[in-house]
Scaffold this motif. Structure first.
Motif, PDB file in Angstrom:
ATOM      1  N   GLU A   1     -55.558 -52.441  39.203  1.00 36.73           N
ATOM      2  CA  GLU A   1     -55.809 -51.589  38.095  1.00 36.73           C
ATOM      3  C   GLU A   1     -55.795 -52.638  36.903  1.00 36.73           C
ATOM      4  OE1 GLU A   1     -58.218 -48.495  40.247  1.00 36.73           O
ATOM      5  OE2 GLU A   1     -56.628 -47.961  39.198  1.00 36.73           O
ATOM      6  N   VAL A   2     -56.640 -53.342  35.501  1.00 32.67           N
ATOM      7  CA  VAL A   2     -56.045 -53.359  34.347  1.00 32.67           C
ATOM      8  C   VAL A   2     -57.279 -52.533  33.390  1.00 32.67           C
ATOM      9  CG1 VAL A   2     -54.318 -55.475  34.884  1.00 32.67           C
ATOM     10  CG2 VAL A   2     -56.814 -55.624  35.018  1.00 32.67           C
ATOM     11  N   THR A   3     -57.232 -53.152  32.035  1.00 25.31           N
ATOM     12  CA  THR A   3     -57.970 -52.308  30.658  1.00 25.31           C
ATOM     13  C   THR A   3     -58.213 -53.608  30.574  1.00 25.31           C
ATOM     14  OG1 THR A   3     -56.170 -52.146  29.338  1.00 25.31           O
ATOM     15  CG2 THR A   3     -56.880 -50.379  30.873  1.00 25.31           C
ATOM     16  N   SER A   4     -57.416 -54.861  30.780  1.00 29.15           N
ATOM     17  CA  SER A   4     -57.794 -55.690  30.172  1.00 29.15           C
ATOM     18  C   SER A   4     -57.037 -57.288  30.284  1.00 29.15           C
ATOM     19  CB  SER A   4     -57.714 -56.024  28.742  1.00 29.15           C
ATOM     20  OG  SER A   4     -56.875 -55.885  27.852  1.00 29.15           O
ATOM     21  N   LEU A   5     -57.240 -57.958  30.565  1.00 29.41           N
ATOM     22  CA  LEU A   5     -56.056 -59.469  30.552  1.00 29.41           C
ATOM     23  C   LEU A   5     -56.304 -60.259  29.511  1.00 29.41           C
ATOM     24  CD1 LEU A   5     -57.465 -60.454  34.450  1.00 29.41           C
ATOM     25  CD2 LEU A   5     -55.245 -59.634  33.266  1.00 29.41           C
ATOM     26  N   ALA A   6     -55.189 -60.205  29.012  1.00 26.29           N
ATOM     27  CA  ALA A   6     -54.730 -61.726  27.430  1.00 26.29           C
ATOM     28  C   ALA A   6     -54.649 -62.790  28.422  1.00 26.29           C
ATOM     29  CB  ALA A   6     -53.869 -60.824  26.792  1.00 26.29           C
ATOM     30  N   ILE A   7     -55.338 -64.086  27.778  1.00 23.57           N
ATOM     31  CA  ILE A   7     -55.440 -65.568  28.302  1.00 23.57           C
ATOM     32  C   ILE A   7     -54.493 -65.947  26.546  1.00 23.57           C
ATOM     33  CG2 ILE A   7     -56.188 -67.483  28.815  1.00 23.57           C
ATOM     34  CD1 ILE A   7     -58.360 -65.743  30.906  1.00 23.57           C
ATOM     35  N   ALA A   8     -53.579 -66.902  27.329  1.00 18.67           N
ATOM     36  CA  ALA A   8     -53.450 -67.782  26.378  1.00 18.67           C
ATOM     37  C   ALA A   8     -53.637 -69.288  26.238  1.00 18.67           C
ATOM     38  CB  ALA A   8     -52.028 -67.922  25.617  1.00 18.67           C
ATOM     39  N   LEU A   9     -54.408 -70.439  25.604  1.00 19.92           N
ATOM     40  CA  LEU A   9     -54.969 -71.229  25.959  1.00 19.92           C
ATOM     41  C   LEU A   9     -54.059 -72.629  25.623  1.00 19.92           C
ATOM     42  CD1 LEU A   9     -57.968 -71.316  24.971  1.00 19.92           C
ATOM     43  CD2 LEU A   9     -57.262 -71.221  27.497  1.00 19.92           C
ATOM     44  N   LYS A  10     -54.113 -73.689  25.869  1.00 22.28           N
ATOM     45  CA  LYS A  10     -53.148 -74.600  25.526  1.00 22.28           C
ATOM     46  C   LYS A  10     -53.344 -75.428  24.348  1.00 22.28           C
ATOM     47  CE  LYS A  10     -51.508 -76.001  30.686  1.00 22.28           C
ATOM     48  NZ  LYS A  10     -52.194 -76.820  31.361  1.00 22.28           N
ATOM     49  N   ASP A  11     -52.792 -76.094  23.485  1.00 21.07           N
ATOM     50  CA  ASP A  11     -53.570 -76.531  22.144  1.00 21.07           C
ATOM     51  C   ASP A  11     -54.370 -77.208  22.062  1.00 21.07           C
ATOM     52  OD1 ASP A  11     -51.991 -74.795  20.677  1.00 21.07           O
ATOM     53  OD2 ASP A  11     -49.992 -76.042  20.365  1.00 21.07           O
ATOM     54  N   GLY A  12     -55.055 -77.921  21.774  1.00 16.50           N
ATOM     55  CA  GLY A  12     -55.528 -78.776  22.151  1.00 16.50           C
ATOM     56  C   GLY A  12     -57.257 -78.607  22.733  1.00 16.50           C
ATOM     57  N   TYR A  13     -56.768 -77.551  23.074  1.00 15.35           N
ATOM     58  CA  TYR A  13     -58.640 -77.583  24.003  1.00 15.35           C
ATOM     59  C   TYR A  13     -59.403 -76.156  23.150  1.00 15.35           C
ATOM     60  CZ  TYR A  13     -56.363 -79.075  28.213  1.00 15.35           C
ATOM     61  OH  TYR A  13     -55.749 -80.564  29.122  1.00 15.35           O
ATOM     62  N   ASP A  14     -61.242 -76.698  23.061  1.00 15.80           N
ATOM     63  CA  ASP A  14     -62.006 -76.036  22.791  1.00 15.80           C
ATOM     64  C   ASP A  14     -61.831 -74.695  23.237  1.00 15.80           C
ATOM     65  OD1 ASP A  14     -65.249 -75.502  22.544  1.00 15.80           O
ATOM     66  OD2 ASP A  14     -64.113 -76.152  20.536  1.00 15.80           O
TER      67      ASP A  14
ATOM     68  N   ILE B   1     -59.462 -69.712  37.796  1.00 18.23           N
ATOM     69  CA  ILE B   1     -58.991 -69.337  36.333  1.00 18.23           C
ATOM     70  C   ILE B   1     -57.780 -70.027  35.721  1.00 18.23           C
ATOM     71  CG2 ILE B   1     -58.666 -67.666  34.254  1.00 18.23           C
ATOM     72  CD1 ILE B   1     -60.529 -66.493  35.158  1.00 18.23           C
ATOM     73  N   GLU B   2     -56.587 -69.729  36.159  1.00 16.32           N
ATOM     74  CA  GLU B   2     -54.778 -70.026  36.226  1.00 16.32           C
ATOM     75  C   GLU B   2     -54.747 -71.470  36.652  1.00 16.32           C
ATOM     76  OE1 GLU B   2     -52.763 -68.017  38.976  1.00 16.32           O
ATOM     77  OE2 GLU B   2     -51.856 -66.353  37.597  1.00 16.32           O
ATOM     78  N   ALA B   3     -55.860 -72.057  37.312  1.00 16.83           N
ATOM     79  CA  ALA B   3     -56.018 -73.855  37.519  1.00 16.83           C
ATOM     80  C   ALA B   3     -56.543 -74.065  36.396  1.00 16.83           C
ATOM     81  CB  ALA B   3     -56.355 -73.571  38.979  1.00 16.83           C
ATOM     82  N   LEU B   4     -57.597 -73.504  35.793  1.00 20.59           N
ATOM     83  CA  LEU B   4     -57.649 -74.592  34.807  1.00 20.59           C
ATOM     84  C   LEU B   4     -57.055 -74.673  33.913  1.00 20.59           C
ATOM     85  CD1 LEU B   4     -61.062 -72.226  33.333  1.00 20.59           C
ATOM     86  CD2 LEU B   4     -61.425 -74.088  34.762  1.00 20.59           C
ATOM     87  N   ASP B   5     -57.195 -76.093  33.286  1.00 24.56           N
ATOM     88  CA  ASP B   5     -56.225 -77.378  32.473  1.00 24.56           C
ATOM     89  C   ASP B   5     -56.072 -76.116  31.133  1.00 24.56           C
ATOM     90  OD1 ASP B   5     -56.004 -78.687  34.704  1.00 24.56           O
ATOM     91  OD2 ASP B   5     -57.729 -80.251  33.792  1.00 24.56           O
ATOM     92  N   GLU B   6     -56.422 -75.888  30.928  1.00 27.15           N
ATOM     93  CA  GLU B   6     -56.621 -75.095  28.819  1.00 27.15           C
ATOM     94  C   GLU B   6     -55.886 -74.045  28.912  1.00 27.15           C
ATOM     95  OE1 GLU B   6     -59.795 -75.287  30.850  1.00 27.15           O
ATOM     96  OE2 GLU B   6     -61.404 -76.464  29.902  1.00 27.15           O
ATOM     97  N   VAL B   7     -55.768 -73.163  30.356  1.00 25.65           N
ATOM     98  CA  VAL B   7     -54.853 -71.772  30.854  1.00 25.65           C
ATOM     99  C   VAL B   7     -53.646 -72.434  30.336  1.00 25.65           C
ATOM    100  CG1 VAL B   7     -55.281 -69.547  31.512  1.00 25.65           C
ATOM    101  CG2 VAL B   7     -57.439 -70.483  31.451  1.00 25.65           C
ATOM    102  N   ALA B   8     -52.873 -71.475  29.573  1.00 27.27           N
ATOM    103  CA  ALA B   8     -51.605 -71.609  29.433  1.00 27.27           C
ATOM    104  C   ALA B   8     -50.869 -70.866  30.108  1.00 27.27           C
ATOM    105  CB  ALA B   8     -50.743 -71.884  28.487  1.00 27.27           C
ATOM    106  N   TYR B   9     -51.262 -69.149  29.423  1.00 35.91           N
ATOM    107  CA  TYR B   9     -50.770 -68.102  30.159  1.00 35.91           C
ATOM    108  C   TYR B   9     -51.955 -66.729  30.842  1.00 35.91           C
ATOM    109  CZ  TYR B   9     -46.081 -69.965  29.084  1.00 35.91           C
ATOM    110  OH  TYR B   9     -45.322 -70.801  28.404  1.00 35.91           O
ATOM    111  N   ILE B  10     -51.814 -65.734  31.714  1.00 36.30           N
ATOM    112  CA  ILE B  10     -52.907 -64.522  31.550  1.00 36.30           C
ATOM    113  C   ILE B  10     -51.896 -63.691  31.801  1.00 36.30           C
ATOM    114  CG2 ILE B  10     -54.308 -63.740  32.563  1.00 36.30           C
ATOM    115  CD1 ILE B  10     -54.779 -66.200  33.978  1.00 36.30           C
ATOM    116  N   CYS B  11     -52.517 -62.809  31.094  1.00 32.50           N
ATOM    117  CA  CYS B  11     -51.175 -61.135  30.927  1.00 32.50           C
ATOM    118  C   CYS B  11     -51.668 -59.895  31.661  1.00 32.50           C
ATOM    119  CB  CYS B  11     -50.264 -61.146  29.605  1.00 32.50           C
ATOM    120  SG  CYS B  11     -49.326 -59.833  29.310  1.00 32.50           S
ATOM    121  N   PRO B  12     -51.437 -59.191  32.124  1.00 33.19           N
ATOM    122  CA  PRO B  12     -52.277 -57.987  32.834  1.00 33.19           C
ATOM    123  C   PRO B  12     -52.371 -57.143  31.344  1.00 33.19           C
ATOM    124  CG  PRO B  12     -50.905 -58.046  33.797  1.00 33.19           C
ATOM    125  CD  PRO B  12     -51.199 -59.575  33.133  1.00 33.19           C
TER     126      PRO B  12
END
Length: 409
Positions: free
Chosen positions: A226-239, A84-95
């Motif tokens: 263990e986490v309750t969720s993962l928050a993902i921020a996407l880069k600008d310009g991606y669908d 998931i981190e390697a995807l071009d669209e993904v900027a940050y991941i926060c547990p």
């Protein structure tokens, strides 16, 4: 068809024998215009509210949220986070780990949601833009910090400049409460909030306190994975929708991947239902307003009895004459809707960019002026709705009255 249109235009704009017919035609056009303006403005107001509330949620919510379909938490050991981190669209991941806790400050106690995050949370959300006092700082030399909702801070009477720390009470897992020693059933820790945030939504401002995720793991006795969720921020310009599908494919069916709309699905569904109900009510009002066309078309046809006689004498059949007056009735609706759309668009744009109509009273509202947003599809639906209603409103009297006068001649 061109001949029918030319005759209809001649009948509509030609000189009438009775001045009252001009007044009736004008009233019909004004009625359709007013209904069109009301429909477009109301739809634009709902668009504005939809966008405003969505922007408020967006200041706290991530672009994409991953959570468990069943249960409260899940383990990241079995997930392919690296892919998931390697995807071009993904900027940050926060547990994230969040759960209920009791907050105590001096003699005040309030239940709230403790959310454990790391420093990347300010990247996956717009938290820095909603900090109204202090700063977002999870840990410093003095110990654990964090941020607290504005309403929750008022309930506890706490400010970032106060020296007294905030005490967190969290029930221990699988620990029964001993009424003689109830404190032994709770994990406790002091934090000193460094910032106060204001989302302007009670769901957040009155419930959430953000602290370091390592502290939350210790308090709630979660494992490192263990986490309750993962928050993902996407880069600008991606669908966002396409990226959401990619992440869902990587994770499989065991977890749900939600965009910002899906994180508040009930709210957005309610807004759509309210907009649809308002649309249907205004359509009903438009139907009543277009009943003026019945009287208008009756008077126009009566005024053009001699014209019908002339058309019949030169070979026009009943079907052609009926079409002429149907087009004339449709033209009345079209003129009304075009005038209404023009005025409505101007009014909405003025409100959208200049905020002429403001909320009265104090300045405690989220925005100073009524929010509106002009959407091209609303213009199309308004045009289609009003012209369709106008055409069907004129069709019945035209067919009945033309048949009568045509046979009489």
């Amino acid at each position: 068809m061109r001949l029918i249109l030319e005759i209809a235009l001649k009948f509509l704009f030609g000189k009438k024998s009775k001045g009252i017919i001009n007044v009736i035609s004008t009233i019909s056009i004004v009625g359709v215009s007013v209904g069109t303006i009301a429909l477009l403005v109301i739809l634009s107001v709902f668009n504005g509210l939809h966008g405003l509330i969505g922007s408020l949620y967006g200041s706290f919510d991530p672009d994409i949220k991953i959570s468990a379909t069943e249960g409260k938490f899940f383990s990241t050991d079995s997930l392919n986070i690296k892919e998931i981190e390697a995807l071009d669209e993904v900027a940050y991941i926060c547990p994230i780990i969040e759960d209920n806790a009791l907050l105590k400050y001096d003699d005040r106690q309030v239940t709230a949601v403790v959310m454990g995050v790391n420093a990347a949370f300010s990247k996956v959300s717009q938290l820095d833009s909603i900090i109204v006092e202090g700063e977002f700082n999870l840990r410093d030399k003095q110990g654990f910090g964090g941020a607290i909702g504005y309403v929750l801070a008022d309930q506890l009477n706490i400010r970032v400049s106060f020296l007294t720390p905030l005490l967190l009470y969290v029930p221990k897992r699988n620990k029964k409460i001993n009424l003689m020693r109830p404190n032994e059933a709770f994990n406790t820790h002091y934090v000193h909030p460094k910032g106060i945030f204001l989302v302007k939504q009670m769901d957040y401002d009155s419930k959430y306190v953000l602290v370091d995720i390592d502290l939350v793991r210790d308090l709630f006795q979660y494992k490192d994975s263990e986490v309750t969720s993962l928050a993902i921020a996407l880069k600008d310009g991606y669908d966002n929708y396409a990226t959401q599908k990619k992440i869902q494919k990587i994770l499989g069916a065991g977890l749900k991947v939600e965009n910002r709309h899906e994180q508040h699905a009930s709210f957005y569904k309610m807004m759509k239902v309210e907009k649809m109900v308002a649309y249907l009510i205004l359509c009903f009002i438009l139907i009543i307003a277009t009943f003026n066309l019945i009287g208008t078309m009756s008077m126009l046809i009566y005024d053009k009895k001699e014209g019908i006689k002339i058309l019949k004498s030169i070979g026009a059949d009943q079907k052609m004459v009926t079409r002429i007056f149907l087009v004339e009735g449709w033209l009345i609706s079209l003129i009304g809707v075009i005038c209404g759309l023009a005025i409505g668009i101007i009014l909405v744009l003025i409100q959208q960019y200049f905020g002429v109509i403001t909320f009265g009273g104090s300045s405690s509202f989220v925005v100073d002026a009524y929010p509106v947003a002009l959407v091209a599809m609303d213009i199309f639906y308004t045009l289609l709705t009003v012209t369709t209603i106008g055409f069907f409103a004129a069709s019945y009297p035209v067919k009945v009255i033309v048949k009568r006068y045509f046979n009489e001649n």
